[in-house]
Design a protein around this motif. Structure first.
Motif, short mmCIF file in Angstrom:
data_model
loop_
_atom_site.label_atom_id
_atom_site.label_comp_id
_atom_site.label_asym_id
_atom_site.label_seq_id
_atom_site.Cartn_x
_atom_site.Cartn_y
_atom_site.Cartn_z
N THR A 1 9.63 -33.32 2.62
CA THR A 1 10.50 -34.05 3.52
C THR A 1 11.41 -33.06 4.24
N GLY A 2 11.69 -33.37 5.48
CA GLY A 2 12.54 -32.48 6.26
C GLY A 2 12.90 -33.12 7.58
N THR A 3 13.26 -32.29 8.52
CA THR A 3 13.72 -32.78 9.82
C THR A 3 12.65 -33.53 10.60
N LYS A 4 11.39 -33.30 10.29
CA LYS A 4 10.28 -33.96 10.99
C LYS A 4 9.74 -35.15 10.22
N GLY A 5 10.38 -35.53 9.10
CA GLY A 5 9.92 -36.67 8.34
C GLY A 5 9.22 -36.26 7.06
N TYR A 6 8.38 -37.14 6.57
CA TYR A 6 7.68 -36.96 5.29
C TYR A 6 6.19 -36.73 5.53
N ALA A 7 5.63 -35.83 4.74
CA ALA A 7 4.19 -35.58 4.77
C ALA A 7 3.75 -35.23 3.35
N SER A 8 2.48 -35.46 3.06
CA SER A 8 1.98 -35.12 1.73
C SER A 8 0.52 -34.72 1.81
N THR A 9 0.05 -34.13 0.73
CA THR A 9 -1.34 -33.73 0.64
C THR A 9 -1.73 -33.57 -0.82
N VAL A 10 -3.01 -33.44 -1.05
CA VAL A 10 -3.55 -33.06 -2.37
C VAL A 10 -4.11 -31.67 -2.20
N GLY A 11 -3.81 -30.79 -3.12
CA GLY A 11 -4.31 -29.43 -3.03
C GLY A 11 -4.56 -28.82 -4.40
N ALA A 12 -5.32 -27.77 -4.41
CA ALA A 12 -5.60 -27.04 -5.65
C ALA A 12 -4.40 -26.15 -5.97
N PRO A 13 -4.16 -25.92 -7.25
CA PRO A 13 -3.08 -24.99 -7.62
C PRO A 13 -3.44 -23.56 -7.22
N MET A 14 -2.43 -22.71 -7.15
CA MET A 14 -2.65 -21.31 -6.82
C MET A 14 -3.48 -20.67 -7.94
N LYS A 15 -4.53 -19.97 -7.57
CA LYS A 15 -5.39 -19.34 -8.57
C LYS A 15 -4.64 -18.31 -9.40
N SER A 16 -3.73 -17.59 -8.78
CA SER A 16 -3.05 -16.50 -9.48
C SER A 16 -2.02 -16.99 -10.50
N THR A 17 -1.43 -18.17 -10.26
CA THR A 17 -0.36 -18.63 -11.15
C THR A 17 -0.66 -19.97 -11.82
N GLY A 18 -1.58 -20.73 -11.25
CA GLY A 18 -1.83 -22.07 -11.76
C GLY A 18 -0.80 -23.08 -11.32
N LYS A 19 0.17 -22.65 -10.52
CA LYS A 19 1.23 -23.53 -10.04
C LYS A 19 0.84 -24.17 -8.73
N CYS A 20 1.54 -25.23 -8.39
CA CYS A 20 1.28 -25.95 -7.15
C CYS A 20 1.98 -25.31 -5.95
N GLN A 21 3.05 -24.58 -6.20
CA GLN A 21 3.82 -24.00 -5.11
C GLN A 21 3.92 -22.49 -5.25
N ILE A 22 4.06 -21.84 -4.10
CA ILE A 22 4.25 -20.40 -4.06
C ILE A 22 5.75 -20.12 -4.04
N GLY A 23 6.15 -19.06 -4.67
CA GLY A 23 7.55 -18.66 -4.60
C GLY A 23 8.39 -19.25 -5.72
N VAL A 24 9.68 -19.07 -5.57
CA VAL A 24 10.64 -19.49 -6.58
C VAL A 24 10.96 -20.97 -6.37
N THR A 25 10.84 -21.73 -7.44
CA THR A 25 11.26 -23.13 -7.42
C THR A 25 12.40 -23.27 -8.43
N GLN A 26 13.11 -24.37 -8.29
CA GLN A 26 14.24 -24.54 -9.22
C GLN A 26 13.79 -25.10 -10.56
N ASP A 27 14.55 -24.75 -11.58
CA ASP A 27 14.29 -25.30 -12.91
C ASP A 27 14.61 -26.78 -12.88
N ILE A 28 13.72 -27.59 -13.41
CA ILE A 28 13.97 -29.03 -13.50
C ILE A 28 14.50 -29.27 -14.91
N ASP A 29 15.81 -29.12 -15.02
CA ASP A 29 16.45 -29.20 -16.35
C ASP A 29 17.44 -30.34 -16.44
#
Length: 159
Positions: A130-158
């Motif tokens: 979500t952002g200034t242009k509205g909402y968008a979504s997709t289905v995608g494969a996780p990153m092969k190198s990390t197994g995570k869905c996103q690249i880069g630093v994400t916040q701890d969900i604590d």
């Protein structure tokens, strides 16, 4: 803090933001050529009868994911990362499988967009932005190198 350290941290933060931006564009299919726009494809899948399929895969739950986040954003267009994670958790998605970007940049400005993802039991990722242009979504494969869905630093969900 020494100036060289501030410069280094600023460069790392800028690289992380650029990586997330590129990942979001790539993952969300921006500039991918002819086809429905993200808004059209999201609207087509966010049907009112969408329900959660426990143990189901990303494709099976995408309409419900979209319905959940769109309802949140319709009620509160300024909803941020915590609200997005909470809405998805309340809807039945596994918080332990979520990743979410920050609401603020490294220099304390509002982020242009917030991305939340859930890695589903079929090892595919539901990714909503979500952002200034509205909402968008997709289905995608996780990153092969990390197994995570996103690249880069994400916040701890604590919370």
């Amino acid at each position: 803090m020494p100036v060289h350290l501030v410069r280094k941290l600023t460069a790392v933060a800028a690289l992380a933001v650029a990586s997330l931006s590129l990942a979001a564009c790539s993952t969300l299919g921006i500039d991918s050529g002819p086809g429905p726009t993200e808004t059209e494809s999201t609207a087509a899948t966010a049907s009112p009868e969408a329900t959660f399929v426990p143990g189901g895969g990303a494709e099976e739950n995408k309409a419900y994911f979209d319905k959940t986040l769109q309802a949140l954003l319709d009620a509160n267009p300024d909803a941020g990362s915590h609200e997005m994670v909470n809405a998805l958790t309340d809807a039945g998605f596994d918080k332990a499988q979520m990743e979410v970007t920050f609401d603020k940049t490294s220099v304390d400005l509002d982020a242009d967009f917030v991305i939340v993802s859930v890695k589903m039991p079929d090892d595919m990722c539901l990714i909503g932005q979500t952002g200034t242009k509205g909402y968008a979504s997709t289905v995608g494969a996780p990153m092969k190198s990390t197994g995570k869905c996103q690249i880069g630093v994400t916040q701890d969900i604590d919370w």
